[in-house]
Design an enzyme around this catalytic site. Structure first.
Site, PDB file in Angstrom:
ATOM      1  N   CYS A 131      25.909  50.111  63.976  1.00 20.88           N
ATOM      2  CA  CYS A 131      25.565  51.515  64.203  1.00 20.88           C
ATOM      3  C   CYS A 131      24.056  51.759  64.177  1.00 20.88           C
ATOM      4  O   CYS A 131      23.264  50.840  64.023  1.00 20.88           O
ATOM      5  CB  CYS A 131      26.342  52.392  63.233  1.00 20.88           C
ATOM      6  SG  CYS A 131      28.115  52.407  63.660  1.00 20.88           S
ATOM      7  N   ASP A 132      23.695  53.020  64.288  1.00 19.59           N
ATOM      8  CA  ASP A 132      22.404  53.444  64.822  1.00 19.59           C
ATOM      9  C   ASP A 132      21.172  52.728  64.266  1.00 19.59           C
ATOM     10  O   ASP A 132      20.334  52.261  65.020  1.00 19.59           O
ATOM     11  CB  ASP A 132      22.230  54.946  64.608  1.00 19.59           C
ATOM     12  CG  ASP A 132      23.245  55.754  65.391  1.00 19.59           C
ATOM     13  OD1 ASP A 132      24.347  55.235  65.639  1.00 19.59           O
ATOM     14  OD2 ASP A 132      22.949  56.898  65.753  1.00 19.59           O
ATOM     15  N   LYS A 133      21.007  52.679  62.951  1.00 20.15           N
ATOM     16  CA  LYS A 133      19.757  52.145  62.393  1.00 20.15           C
ATOM     17  C   LYS A 133      19.845  50.669  62.053  1.00 20.15           C
ATOM     18  O   LYS A 133      18.818  50.024  61.835  1.00 20.15           O
ATOM     19  CB  LYS A 133      19.361  52.924  61.125  1.00 20.15           C
ATOM     20  CG  LYS A 133      19.343  54.430  61.299  1.00 20.15           C
ATOM     21  CD  LYS A 133      18.581  54.844  62.543  1.00 20.15           C
ATOM     22  CE  LYS A 133      18.885  56.259  62.956  1.00 20.15           C
ATOM     23  NZ  LYS A 133      20.271  56.576  63.194  1.00 20.15           N
ATOM     24  N   ASP A 161      25.986  58.099  61.006  1.00 18.89           N
ATOM     25  CA  ASP A 161      25.263  59.299  61.432  1.00 18.89           C
ATOM     26  C   ASP A 161      26.195  60.480  61.647  1.00 18.89           C
ATOM     27  O   ASP A 161      25.808  61.630  61.416  1.00 18.89           O
ATOM     28  CB  ASP A 161      24.483  59.010  62.715  1.00 18.89           C
ATOM     29  CG  ASP A 161      23.156  58.314  62.425  1.00 18.89           C
ATOM     30  OD1 ASP A 161      23.021  57.735  61.328  1.00 18.89           O
ATOM     31  OD2 ASP A 161      22.258  58.362  63.274  1.00 18.89           O
ATOM     32  N   GLU A 163      18.664  64.182  63.146  1.00 22.19           N
ATOM     33  CA  GLU A 163      19.234  64.374  64.480  1.00 22.19           C
ATOM     34  C   GLU A 163      19.769  65.789  64.613  1.00 22.19           C
ATOM     35  O   GLU A 163      20.318  66.345  63.660  1.00 22.19           O
ATOM     36  CB  GLU A 163      20.370  63.377  64.726  1.00 22.19           C
ATOM     37  CG  GLU A 163      19.891  61.964  64.933  1.00 22.19           C
ATOM     38  CD  GLU A 163      21.018  61.006  65.292  1.00 22.19           C
ATOM     39  OE1 GLU A 163      20.697  59.921  65.769  1.00 22.19           O
ATOM     40  OE2 GLU A 163      22.201  61.355  65.077  1.00 22.19           O
ATOM     41  N   CYS A 202      30.736  54.706  68.107  1.00 21.99           N
ATOM     42  CA  CYS A 202      31.322  55.786  68.929  1.00 21.99           C
ATOM     43  C   CYS A 202      31.159  55.511  70.421  1.00 21.99           C
ATOM     44  O   CYS A 202      30.141  55.000  70.872  1.00 21.99           O
ATOM     45  CB  CYS A 202      30.725  57.120  68.529  1.00 21.99           C
ATOM     46  SG  CYS A 202      31.080  57.557  66.815  1.00 21.99           S
ATOM     47  N   SER A 245      20.826  62.907  68.513  1.00 23.50           N
ATOM     48  CA  SER A 245      21.831  61.868  68.637  1.00 23.50           C
ATOM     49  C   SER A 245      21.960  61.504  70.104  1.00 23.50           C
ATOM     50  O   SER A 245      21.727  62.330  70.986  1.00 23.50           O
ATOM     51  CB  SER A 245      23.169  62.396  68.116  1.00 23.50           C
ATOM     52  OG  SER A 245      24.227  61.576  68.547  1.00 23.50           O
TER      53      SER A 245
END
Length: 558
Positions: A119-121, A78, A442, A191, A468
């Site tokens: 990570c995010d997804k 992202d 985002e 992160c 985000s």
């Protein structure tokens, strides 16, 4: 075993010949076949170490008597996708990940799965697949990045984005920016703040699908490798006992996860992902319950960007289980639920200890008596809008100001960095929702620019897009219905007074019902921004943000 369909019996002789081609021995074929979904790639910092995690999982599976088989899942970074067309391709991968994992698991008859996201997804996408497939599954992530250090202070990616805004405002030099660039992301891993990836990995522990430490053990610690081996061993127990995702991810487990979410101060993206995962598990998770849970759940953590602590600090303080132990003092969690450890929630957290009350506040001394996320409603968001309340400064909890209206993220950023946004304004970014984007981008760049230019305590931002987990301030996203379907955010005009009251969970534009009706009658849909490829198909199937941006087949009007 499910895998008998691909390896046992006369009719499966052709299948066995293909296993021979893979180098499998008869002994390997006779064991449970465990699919290992690895999100390893060389473009996402949180995924560059997942080959090592996968190897450790394989060893754990083999030690416990299973046959491990690795297959891939995609991942988007992202941070690298932020601020350009690439961000349209972030949220949409959640469904690609779920669909492709379903395809691989069903096609090859796996007896169990170990999912390795980070990570995010990837975390929600694989949780969606696990709920949909409902075969024994456990999660082990790649772990968070260590915080960087600039001039002796811990920093993270959100500091980097805000530094760009500071340069635009003339309060930071290019030399200082270069120092940030070199130092804020010092290791592999997701992160280092309580951003979306770490939020979802922590909630994987809370909901019961991961082992202790899954959300917090840093990526570079050897403890993470040991955790992966244990996950590989544990899947064999889950297969033997036939403990499946829907046994774990019950309605009560989702309420546990939402409660932990409020205490941790997670990313607002959890309000997209939890309903989508619940939907796959056959659970209807109405976001109206979020405020009900928030009203009785204290916010115990202020991790970056809300405060000066990071994932490594949460890990050292006792991690997610220590937070859950604090919440259990108020009887806020169901403790009798089964988890992927093979034990109940209560058994899991029994020995957890809060080792640092500056990182995990005790329930007697919370940051606030209410949770970290609020769902807002009003004539501007009849279905809902979402804000990370724990990252909003006190002076912006109630705010009124003139709307500064932009029909895309790029125009808003140009205005912010060009000095055309002033204290008191409410920046409105629309036509960036699930359908309008398409892809619900985002808005970290505009929120970071606002913060970096010193306007974080005087300017609000609302959008039908999303934020985000690195965003902070009065940033209200997921406005539903979105502009692309004629939601009220499409009817806001430059200069309209926007009224935000986070304690009262309200979001309104101060115009009359008659004026709203007049504007609605005059509104015309926009031409779609994308007409080809996956995004066009996604646009046709995706629902609104308040429903988790899930995909639904069009209704048959015939």
């Amino acid at each position: 075993m499910r895998s008998d369909s691909v390896k046992t019996g006369t009719s499966q002789a052709p299948h066995r010949s293909l296993f021979n081609a893979l180098g499998f021995t008869e002994e390997e074929r006779q064991r449970p076949l465990i699919g290992i979904v690895s999100s390893y790639n060389e473009i996402v910092p949180g995924h560059m170490n997942l080959d090592k995690i996968a190897e450790a999982v394989k060893m754990g599976v083999a030690m416990a008597g299973g046959t491990p088989v690795v297959f891939p899942a995609i991942a988007v970074c992202d941070g690298i996708a932020m601020g350009h067309v690439g961000m349209k391709y972030s949220l949409v991968t959640r469904d690609l990940i779920a669909d492709s994992t379903e395809c691989m698991a069903m096609a090859h008859g796996f007896d169990g799965l170990v999912c390795i996201p980070n990570c995010d997804k990837n975390v929600p996408g694989l949780l969606m697949a696990a709920a949909r497939l409902n075969i024994p599954t456990i999660f082990v992530s790649g772990g968070p990045m260590l915080a960087g250090r600039v001039k002796g202070e811990k920093r993270s990616l959100s500091s980097m984005f805000e530094a760009v805004g500071s340069v635009a405002a003339g309060t930071m030099s290019m030399e200082e920016l270069c120092e940030y660039e070199e130092k804020v992301c010092p290791t592999c891993g997701s992160c280092s703040g309580m951003y979306t990836a770490n939020s979802m990995n922590c909630l994987t522990e809370a909901i019961g699908m991961g082992l202790r430490g899954n959300g917090t053990i840093p990526a570079v610690y050897s403890e993470r490798i040991r955790l992966a081996k244990h996950a590989g061993m544990k899947i064999m127990e889950l297969v033997e006992k036939n403990i499946r995702p829907r046994d774990i991810m019950s309605e009560a487990a989702f309420l546990n996860a939402l409660t932990v979410d409020m205490a941790l101060g997670c990313s607002t993206n959890t309000m997209l992902h939890l309903p989508a995962i619940a939907h796959e598990a056959g659970v209807e998770l109405n976001l109206d319950i979020a405020n009900e849970l928030s009203a009785k759940t204290p916010n115990l953590c202020h991790l970056a960007p809300a405060g000066p602590t990071y994932m490594e600090d949460l890990n050292e303080a006792g991690g997610v289980y220590a937070v859950m132990k604090e919440l259990s003092k108020l009887n806020l969690l169901r403790l009798d639920l089964i988890t992927a450890t093979g034990k109940t929630v209560g058994e899991n957290i029994k020995d957890a200890v809060n080792r640092n009350e500056n990182v995990i506040r005790p329930v007697e001394n919370p940051y606030s008596k209410t949770g970290g996320i609020a769902v807002l409603k009003g004539n501007l968001a009849p279905d809902s809008g979402v804000v990370k309340r724990s990252a909003v400064v006190p002076e912006m909890m109630v705010h009124e100001g003139p709307a500064r209206v932009f029909d895309c993220e790029e125009d808003a950023i140009e205005a912010i960095k060009g000095g055309r946004i002033v204290a008191g304004d409410v920046v409105v970014i629309r036509y960036e929702g699930p359908k309008g984007g398409p892809g619900m981008r985002e808005m970290l760049n505009p929120t970071s620019a606002i913060a970096g230019m010193g306007l974080g305590s005087s300017v609000a931002l609302i959008t039908d897009g999303r934020f985000s987990g690195a965003s902070r301030g009065a940033s209200i996203g997921h406005i539903s219905p979105e502009a692309a379907v004629g939601g009220p955010i499409a009817l806001v005009e430059e200069g309209d007074i926007i009224s935000i009251n986070i304690p009262e969970n309200s979001l309104n534009v101060k115009i009359s019902d008659e004026e709203m009706a007049r504007r609605r009658a005059a509104w015309q849909p926009r031409e779609p921004k994308v007409n080809t490829g996956y995004l066009a198909r996604y646009r046709e199937l995706v629902t609104s943000g308040n429903r988790g941006a899930i995909l639904e087949l069009p209704k048959n009007n015939g």
